[in-house]
Design a protein around this motif. Sequence first.
Motif, PDB file in Angstrom:
ATOM      1  N   VAL A   1      17.674  -3.274  14.167  1.00 44.25           N
ATOM      2  CA  VAL A   1      18.391  -3.829  15.322  1.00 44.25           C
ATOM      3  C   VAL A   1      19.077  -5.132  14.940  1.00 44.25           C
ATOM      4  O   VAL A   1      20.236  -5.374  15.308  1.00 44.25           O
ATOM      5  CB  VAL A   1      17.436  -4.036  16.510  1.00 44.25           C
ATOM      6  N   GLY A   2      18.372  -5.977  14.194  1.00 45.91           N
ATOM      7  CA  GLY A   2      18.943  -7.258  13.767  1.00 45.91           C
ATOM      8  C   GLY A   2      20.231  -7.084  12.975  1.00 45.91           C
ATOM      9  O   GLY A   2      21.283  -7.643  13.344  1.00 45.91           O
ATOM     10  N   PRO A   3      20.202  -6.313  11.867  1.00 42.18           N
ATOM     11  CA  PRO A   3      21.452  -6.077  11.125  1.00 42.18           C
ATOM     12  C   PRO A   3      22.539  -5.439  11.984  1.00 42.18           C
ATOM     13  O   PRO A   3      23.714  -5.757  11.840  1.00 42.18           O
ATOM     14  CB  PRO A   3      21.009  -5.122  10.004  1.00 42.18           C
ATOM     15  N   GLY A   4      22.146  -4.544  12.888  1.00 37.60           N
ATOM     16  CA  GLY A   4      23.132  -3.925  13.766  1.00 37.60           C
ATOM     17  C   GLY A   4      23.813  -4.936  14.658  1.00 37.60           C
ATOM     18  O   GLY A   4      25.032  -4.867  14.886  1.00 37.60           O
ATOM     19  N   LEU A   5      23.045  -5.912  15.165  1.00 38.81           N
ATOM     20  CA  LEU A   5      23.625  -6.959  16.012  1.00 38.81           C
ATOM     21  C   LEU A   5      24.586  -7.839  15.214  1.00 38.81           C
ATOM     22  O   LEU A   5      25.638  -8.238  15.722  1.00 38.81           O
ATOM     23  CB  LEU A   5      22.509  -7.819  16.614  1.00 38.81           C
ATOM     24  N   VAL A   6      24.220  -8.140  13.973  1.00 35.73           N
ATOM     25  CA  VAL A   6      25.096  -8.950  13.114  1.00 35.73           C
ATOM     26  C   VAL A   6      26.421  -8.225  12.889  1.00 35.73           C
ATOM     27  O   VAL A   6      27.507  -8.819  12.957  1.00 35.73           O
ATOM     28  CB  VAL A   6      24.410  -9.250  11.768  1.00 35.73           C
ATOM     29  N   VAL A   7      26.333  -6.925  12.630  1.00 39.57           N
ATOM     30  CA  VAL A   7      27.536  -6.125  12.412  1.00 39.57           C
ATOM     31  C   VAL A   7      28.405  -6.096  13.663  1.00 39.57           C
ATOM     32  O   VAL A   7      29.632  -6.276  13.603  1.00 39.57           O
ATOM     33  CB  VAL A   7      27.154  -4.692  11.988  1.00 39.57           C
ATOM     34  N   LEU A   8      27.789  -5.878  14.820  1.00 38.17           N
ATOM     35  CA  LEU A   8      28.549  -5.848  16.073  1.00 38.17           C
ATOM     36  C   LEU A   8      29.210  -7.198  16.359  1.00 38.17           C
ATOM     37  O   LEU A   8      30.354  -7.253  16.820  1.00 38.17           O
ATOM     38  CB  LEU A   8      27.636  -5.459  17.230  1.00 38.17           C
ATOM     39  N   ALA A   9      28.474  -8.287  16.107  1.00 40.52           N
ATOM     40  CA  ALA A   9      29.044  -9.617  16.331  1.00 40.52           C
ATOM     41  C   ALA A   9      30.262  -9.839  15.443  1.00 40.52           C
ATOM     42  O   ALA A   9      31.279 -10.397  15.879  1.00 40.52           O
ATOM     43  CB  ALA A   9      27.986 -10.691  16.077  1.00 40.52           C
ATOM     44  N   SER A  10      30.189  -9.369  14.192  1.00 42.17           N
ATOM     45  CA  SER A  10      31.323  -9.498  13.272  1.00 42.17           C
ATOM     46  C   SER A  10      32.510  -8.676  13.766  1.00 42.17           C
ATOM     47  O   SER A  10      33.658  -9.125  13.714  1.00 42.17           O
ATOM     48  CB  SER A  10      30.919  -9.032  11.866  1.00 42.17           C
ATOM     49  N   ARG A  11      32.216  -7.478  14.256  1.00 41.56           N
ATOM     50  CA  ARG A  11      33.289  -6.618  14.787  1.00 41.56           C
ATOM     51  C   ARG A  11      33.950  -7.258  16.001  1.00 41.56           C
ATOM     52  O   ARG A  11      35.180  -7.250  16.126  1.00 41.56           O
ATOM     53  CB  ARG A  11      32.714  -5.256  15.157  1.00 41.56           C
ATOM     54  N   ILE A  12      33.144  -7.829  16.883  1.00 43.26           N
ATOM     55  CA  ILE A  12      33.680  -8.450  18.092  1.00 43.26           C
ATOM     56  C   ILE A  12      34.584  -9.633  17.749  1.00 43.26           C
ATOM     57  O   ILE A  12      35.677  -9.776  18.308  1.00 43.26           O
ATOM     58  CB  ILE A  12      32.524  -8.896  19.010  1.00 43.26           C
ATOM     59  N   ARG A  13      34.145 -10.479  16.833  1.00 45.47           N
ATOM     60  CA  ARG A  13      34.942 -11.659  16.480  1.00 45.47           C
ATOM     61  C   ARG A  13      36.291 -11.248  15.892  1.00 45.47           C
ATOM     62  O   ARG A  13      37.336 -11.815  16.236  1.00 45.47           O
ATOM     63  CB  ARG A  13      34.166 -12.546  15.507  1.00 45.47           C
ATOM     64  N   ASP A  14      36.285 -10.254  15.005  1.00 43.30           N
ATOM     65  CA  ASP A  14      37.539  -9.811  14.409  1.00 43.30           C
ATOM     66  C   ASP A  14      38.417  -9.112  15.448  1.00 43.30           C
ATOM     67  O   ASP A  14      39.637  -9.294  15.476  1.00 43.30           O
ATOM     68  CB  ASP A  14      37.250  -8.863  13.243  1.00 43.30           C
ATOM     69  N   GLU A  15      37.796  -8.324  16.304  1.00 42.43           N
ATOM     70  CA  GLU A  15      38.539  -7.615  17.343  1.00 42.43           C
ATOM     71  C   GLU A  15      39.202  -8.591  18.301  1.00 42.43           C
ATOM     72  O   GLU A  15      40.349  -8.387  18.724  1.00 42.43           O
ATOM     73  CB  GLU A  15      37.602  -6.675  18.107  1.00 42.43           C
ATOM     74  N   GLU A  16      38.497  -9.669  18.650  1.00 42.49           N
ATOM     75  CA  GLU A  16      39.058 -10.625  19.597  1.00 42.49           C
ATOM     76  C   GLU A  16      40.247 -11.382  19.007  1.00 42.49           C
ATOM     77  O   GLU A  16      41.147 -11.784  19.741  1.00 42.49           O
ATOM     78  CB  GLU A  16      37.977 -11.588  20.078  1.00 42.49           C
ATOM     79  N   LYS A  17      40.259 -11.575  17.690  1.00 40.28           N
ATOM     80  CA  LYS A  17      41.423 -12.188  17.060  1.00 40.28           C
ATOM     81  C   LYS A  17      42.656 -11.307  17.263  1.00 40.28           C
ATOM     82  O   LYS A  17      43.735 -11.787  17.609  1.00 40.28           O
ATOM     83  CB  LYS A  17      41.167 -12.384  15.562  1.00 40.28           C
ATOM     84  N   LEU A  18      42.472  -9.996  17.063  1.00 44.97           N
ATOM     85  CA  LEU A  18      43.571  -9.057  17.248  1.00 44.97           C
ATOM     86  C   LEU A  18      44.026  -9.016  18.699  1.00 44.97           C
ATOM     87  O   LEU A  18      45.228  -9.064  18.991  1.00 44.97           O
ATOM     88  CB  LEU A  18      43.138  -7.661  16.796  1.00 44.97           C
ATOM     89  N   LEU A  19      43.074  -8.939  19.616  1.00 44.73           N
ATOM     90  CA  LEU A  19      43.414  -8.845  21.032  1.00 44.73           C
ATOM     91  C   LEU A  19      44.126 -10.105  21.518  1.00 44.73           C
ATOM     92  O   LEU A  19      45.076 -10.031  22.309  1.00 44.73           O
ATOM     93  CB  LEU A  19      42.154  -8.595  21.864  1.00 44.73           C
ATOM     94  N   ALA A  20      43.676 -11.278  21.071  1.00 42.39           N
ATOM     95  CA  ALA A  20      44.303 -12.538  21.478  1.00 42.39           C
ATOM     96  C   ALA A  20      45.751 -12.616  20.989  1.00 42.39           C
ATOM     97  O   ALA A  20      46.618 -13.189  21.656  1.00 42.39           O
ATOM     98  CB  ALA A  20      43.503 -13.720  20.951  1.00 42.39           C
ATOM     99  N   GLU A  21      46.013 -12.014  19.831  1.00 41.64           N
ATOM    100  CA  GLU A  21      47.353 -12.057  19.250  1.00 41.64           C
ATOM    101  C   GLU A  21      48.281 -11.003  19.844  1.00 41.64           C
ATOM    102  O   GLU A  21      49.484 -11.258  20.008  1.00 41.64           O
ATOM    103  CB  GLU A  21      47.269 -11.851  17.728  1.00 41.64           C
ATOM    104  N   GLU A  22      47.757  -9.828  20.189  1.00 37.62           N
ATOM    105  CA  GLU A  22      48.629  -8.697  20.507  1.00 37.62           C
ATOM    106  C   GLU A  22      48.539  -8.202  21.956  1.00 37.62           C
ATOM    107  O   GLU A  22      49.431  -7.475  22.399  1.00 37.62           O
ATOM    108  CB  GLU A  22      48.324  -7.522  19.567  1.00 37.62           C
ATOM    109  N   LEU A  23      47.483  -8.566  22.691  1.00 34.26           N
ATOM    110  CA  LEU A  23      47.324  -8.049  24.045  1.00 34.26           C
ATOM    111  C   LEU A  23      47.638  -9.156  25.055  1.00 34.26           C
ATOM    112  O   LEU A  23      46.898 -10.149  25.166  1.00 34.26           O
ATOM    113  CB  LEU A  23      45.902  -7.528  24.253  1.00 34.26           C
TER     114      LEU A  23
END
Length: 222
Positions: free
Chosen positions: A181-203
Amino acid sequence: MIPKMLLSGVVELVVFGLMVFLPAGTPAYWQGWVFLAVVFALATFVPGIYLLRNPVVLQRRMSGGPSAEGRTAQKVVIAGLYASLAGMVVLSGFDHRFGWSSVPTAVCLVGDVLVALGLGVVTLVVVQNNHAAATVRVEAGQQVVSTGLYGLVRHPMYTGNVIMMVGIPLALGSYWGLVFVGPGLVVLASRIRDEEKLLAEELTGYREYTQKVRYRLVPCMW
């Protein structure tokens, strides 16, 4: 589209079955059978019936995985997420084989409820946001959704994933599987941070939305 969806569902069921029962070393594993029934019903059958009415949304949901991602960072992240989920299931199976954990039936059933709840949240997100996809991208005409679950957290689909990750090992009768669960949360947090950069720029309107809804994954926490 229907044959492809059915084939995808059967393949996923077979793969999950192998990951559950090969490590367990026996088909006499009721926790595994109940888990597969919940996953098949709520991840394939029920959403499939709804999504058949909207083939475009169905195609978005079926087009997933590391190879489908357009950003290198997301290819790595989603591969890590898949690895965490697979490791969780496989380790839980080995736990059953060697008897490392003694998980009461009631706790296993709670785990099944969590898996069902997590999958239910994911399905509801797709209902509330037709642009919710298995990959990170912004499409033409896409607008910010700020109602429903999106009024609570900015990434409710991932919230559903977290609920499901906690439930999977318990449903399979394993405490040791929770180590993923711990590694999974770290992975999800990384995905969210990168995704939000894209969304802030393009949406359009996403930056304003982040000011309105402050929490990304868990209300009042993060």
